[in-house]
Design an enzyme around this catalytic site. Structure first.
Site, PDB file in Angstrom:
ATOM      1  N   CYS A 128      -2.245   8.632   4.123  1.00  0.00           N
ATOM      2  CA  CYS A 128      -2.135   8.047   2.400  1.00  0.00           C
ATOM      3  C   CYS A 128      -3.501   8.618   1.942  1.00  0.00           C
ATOM      4  O   CYS A 128      -3.381   8.530   0.521  1.00  0.00           O
ATOM      5  CB  CYS A 128      -1.129   6.563   2.317  1.00  0.00           C
ATOM      6  SG  CYS A 128      -2.442   5.707   3.792  1.00  0.00           S
TER       7      CYS A 128
ATOM      8  N   GLU B  29       1.160  -1.435   0.195  1.00  0.00           N
ATOM      9  CA  GLU B  29       0.134  -0.384  -0.160  1.00  0.00           C
ATOM     10  C   GLU B  29       1.066   1.272   0.014  1.00  0.00           C
ATOM     11  O   GLU B  29       1.649   1.542   0.700  1.00  0.00           O
ATOM     12  CB  GLU B  29      -1.057  -0.298   1.183  1.00  0.00           C
ATOM     13  CG  GLU B  29      -1.943   1.422   1.366  1.00  0.00           C
ATOM     14  CD  GLU B  29      -1.764   2.402   2.051  1.00  0.00           C
ATOM     15  OE1 GLU B  29      -1.466   3.192   1.237  1.00  0.00           O
ATOM     16  OE2 GLU B  29      -1.271   2.281   2.658  1.00  0.00           O
TER      17      GLU B  29
END
Length: 542
Positions: free
Chosen positions: A327, A293
Site C-alpha cells: 500500500c 488502513e
C-alpha cells in the site's frame, strides 16, 4: 494475585538476516522451501481452540507457479462464523480476568517463537504462498511480526501507566478495559505481519477476536495461529475463520455485539463496511470502533537539486519490491525536466539487472503478482497506456504462461492527470510525470490533488529550504513522508504507519495510538474525606 509492578523487557527491533551465500540462514530457508514445496497442508478453521473442517474448500497455490498447490483449507460459512462469534464472547471474561503480566507473556513468547524456531517456516510459507523474495519475507513475516508483538506489549504497559492526577484527599485512577463485545479482523495478502497484528493488537488489550485472513495468505496466517496456540493463547481469544467476505458482512458485521472492526485492504471494501455499520447503527450495543488502513497512490517528488543515484534507487526499490503490492509502494513520480534524461538513463541501466521469476531462485529481485484477478487488472493499465497518445511505456511486459508475472513497468505520462497517475494499480507499475523546472509550485499542487489518497510519499532535494517547503506543501498528502528515501519500509517503533483521506483512519499501526483504539477507559474517583454537608461556604451570611 500479584503484589508487584512489573516492567516488560524494553523492545528492540528484530535483526534482519542477510541470507548471503554461505550463511546458516540461507541453508535453513533453502531446506524449508524444499520441504514445503513437497507437501500439501490441510488447514482447518479454528474456533474456540477446536479444529473444524468443512466440505467447502479453498486452495493455496504459488503465484509464480499457479499449478503448484501448497495447501487446501476449509472455508467457514454461516454456522461457523456464528459459532466463532459465540466462542469469542464466551472467552472474553476469562481472558480479561487473566492477570496482565500473564496475558502479555503469551505475545512475548510468540515473538520469540517467530524469531526463532518458527522463523523459516513462516518465511518459507510467505515466499511460496505470496511470492515474496527471501528478503521481503524476512522483513515481513519474521522481523516486523516479532516487532509488532514486542513493541505492542511495551505500548500497552505505557498506556496502563498513564494515570490522571490526584489532588489532596482524592485518588483518581484510570482503568483501560477491553471493548464491550468482540472485534472482527480482516487482513490482506501482502503482509503476513499485518495479519498477525490485526488479530493480536486488540487481543493484547483484553479483547477477543474473529479473524478472517486473505484467501491468498491462509497458509502463512495459519502458521501464525499455530504459533499463538503454542505460546499458550487460550481457546476462543482469537478464532481463525477463512471465509468469503460477503459472509462476514452478512453474519458477523451486523451482529449487535460487534464492538470493533480492524481492517487492512481496499478503500472500496472499507467504505462498504462503514456504510453497513452506519445503516445498522441502532442495532449495536455500542458504537463500533472502525480502524482501517486502505489504499494508496504513493508518490516520489524530486527537485532538480536531488542526487540522481539515490533518487533512482528509491524509484526502483519503492515501486518494484514485492511487485509493487504494498500500500506504500511508489506508484507515481514527479521528475524535473533538467534531470530527467540522466534519471531515465539510470533507470534503463538498472532494469537490465532486475530479474523476475521463481522466488526460490535468490537471483530474482521480483516474483509474481498474487493471482489472476490482480494480473488482469494490472495488465489492463499497461495496455491502456500502450494505446494512449498521452503516455509512453518506457519498459515493461507481462507473461502468464506459468505464473502471474508482470515485469517492472515504467510509464511516461504527458499530463499530470493521466489515468495511471491517479488510480491505484497495486502492481509493479511506476508512472513518471516530467515537469518543467519553473513549474514546481503548480506540480506540488497537482501531486496533492491528483488522488484522494494520503498514505505515503517521499521528497528528494539537496536544498534544505526547498525540502522544508515541499514538506509543508505536501503536509496533507501523506501520513508517512520520507525525505531522500523511498516511501516504503516503515519500521515498528520507528515510523508508526498509516494515512488519512481515502487511505484510512490513520490510527498508526505500530504505536500506542493504535492500541488505544481497542480500549474502553473507565475513570474511577475515590474521595477519602467526603463532604457531610449540603451547603457551600458561599451560602453563609455575611
Amino acid at each position: 494475585m500479584s503484589r508487584a509492578f512489573y516492567s516488560v523487557p524494553p523492545p528492540i527491533n528484530e535483526t534482519i538476516l542477510s541470507y548471503a551465500p554461505g550463511t546458516a540462514e540461507r541453508a535453513e530457508i533453502k531446506a524449508e522451501l524444499e520441504r514445503q514445496s513437497h507437501i500439501v497442508m490441510d488447514i482447518p478453521i479454528v474456533i474456540g481452540g477446536k479444529e473444524i473442517r468443512t466440505a467447502v474448500r479453498g486452495r493455496c497455490v504459488m503465484p509464480h507457479d499457479y499449478n503448484h498447490v501448497l495447501a487446501e483449507y476449509s472455508i467457514a460459512g454461516e454456522a461457523e462464523l456464528k459459532n466463532a462469534v459465540e466462542a469469542a464472547m464466551e472467552a472474553k471474561a476469562g481472558w480479561y480476568a487473566l492477570p496482565w503480566e500473564h496475558r502479555v507473556s503469551i505475545f512475548l513468547k510468540a515473538a520469540e517463537l517467530i524469531a526463532g524456531p518458527w522463523r523459516q517456516r513462516i518465511n518459507a510459507a510467505t515466499m511460496l504462498g505470496q511470492s515474496k523474495t527471501v528478503y521481503q519475507a524476512e522483513i515481513d513475516s519474521a522481523c516486523e511480526l516479532a516487532d509488532f508483538l514486542r513493541f505492542n506489549v511495551f505500548y500497552a504497559q505505557e498506556i496502563y501507566k498513564n494515570q490522571p492526577i490526584s489532588p489532596t484527599s482524592e485518588w483518581n485512577r484510570m482503568e483501560y478495559r477491553p471493548l464491550s463485545g468482540f472485534v472482527m479482523a480482516i487482513s490482506p495478502f501482502n503482509f503476513t505481519a499485518i495479519g498477525g497484528n490485526l488479530s493480536t493488537a486488540p487481543a493484547l488489550m483484553g479483547n477477543t477476536v474473529v479473524w478472517k485472513p486473505a484467501s491468498a495468505a491462509v497458509l502463512s496466517s495459519y502458521m501464525i495461529m499455530q504459533v499463538l496456540q503454542e505460546a499458550g493463547l487460550p481457546a476462543g481469544v482469537i478464532n481463525f475463520v477463512p471465509c468469503k467476505g460477503r459472509d462476514v458482512s452478512e453474519y458477523v458485521l451486523t451482529d449487535h455485539r460487534m464492538a470493533g472492526f480492524n481492517f487492512t485492504g481496499s478503500t472500496e471494501v472499507f467504505s462498504g463496511v462503514w456504510r453497513l455499520v452506519g445503516n445498522n447503527i441502532r442495532k449495536y450495543e455500542n458504537y463500533p470502533r472502525l480502524v482501517g488502513e486502505t489504499g494508496g497512490k504513493d508518490f516520489i517528488f524530486a527537485h532538480n537539486t536531488a542526487r540522481i543515484r539515490p533518487l533512482v534507487t528509491a524509484m526502483i526499490r519503492g515501486a518494484f519490491e514485492y511487485q509493487g503490492q504494498k500500500c506504500s509502494a511508489a506508484s507515481r513520480a514527479y521528475i524535473p525536466e533538467s534531470i530527467w534524461p540522466t534519471v531515465k538513463e539510470r533507470i534503463l541501466e538498472e532494469m537490465e539487472s532486475i530479474h523476475t521469476g521463481d522466488v526460490c531462485d535468490f537471483r530474482n529481485f521480483m516474483g509474481a503478482v498474487i493471482d489472476e484477478t490482480s494480473y488482469r487488472s494490472i495488465v489492463g493499465y499497461i495496455d491502456y497506456a500502450n494505446e494512449s497518445k498521452d503516455a509512453e511505456v518506457l519498459c515493461g511486459h507481462y507473461d502468464e504462461s506459468k505464473g502471474w508475472f508482470v515485469y517492472p513497468t515504467v510509464i511516461i505520462a504527458k499530463t499530470p492527470d493521466f489515468k495511471t497517475m491517479r488510480e491505484e494499480i497495486f502492481g509493479p507499475v511506476l508512472t513518471v510525470y516530467v515537469y518543467p523546472d519553473d513549474q514546481l509550485e503548480e506540480t506540488l499542487v497537482s501531486c496533492h490533488e491528483a488522488t484522494p489518497y494520503a498514505l505515503t510519499g517521499s521528497i528528494f532535494a539537496q536544498d534544505r529550504a526547498l525540502l522544508a517547503h515541499m514538506e509543508k506543501e505536501l503536509a496533507d498528502s501523506a501520513g508517512n513522508i520520507y525525505i531522500n528515501d523511498k516511501p516504503t519500509g516503515a519500521v515498528v517503533g520507528q515510523q508508526p504507519f498509516g494515512g488519512s483521506r481515502a487511505s484510512g483512519t490513520n490510527d498508526k499501526a505500530g504505536s500506542a495510538l493504535n492500541l488505544m483504539r481497542w480500549t474502553s477507559p473507565r475513570a474511577i474517583k475515590e474521595t477519602f474525606l467526603p463532604p457531610d454537608s449540603v451547603s457551600y461556604p458561599f451560602m453563609d451570611e455575611c
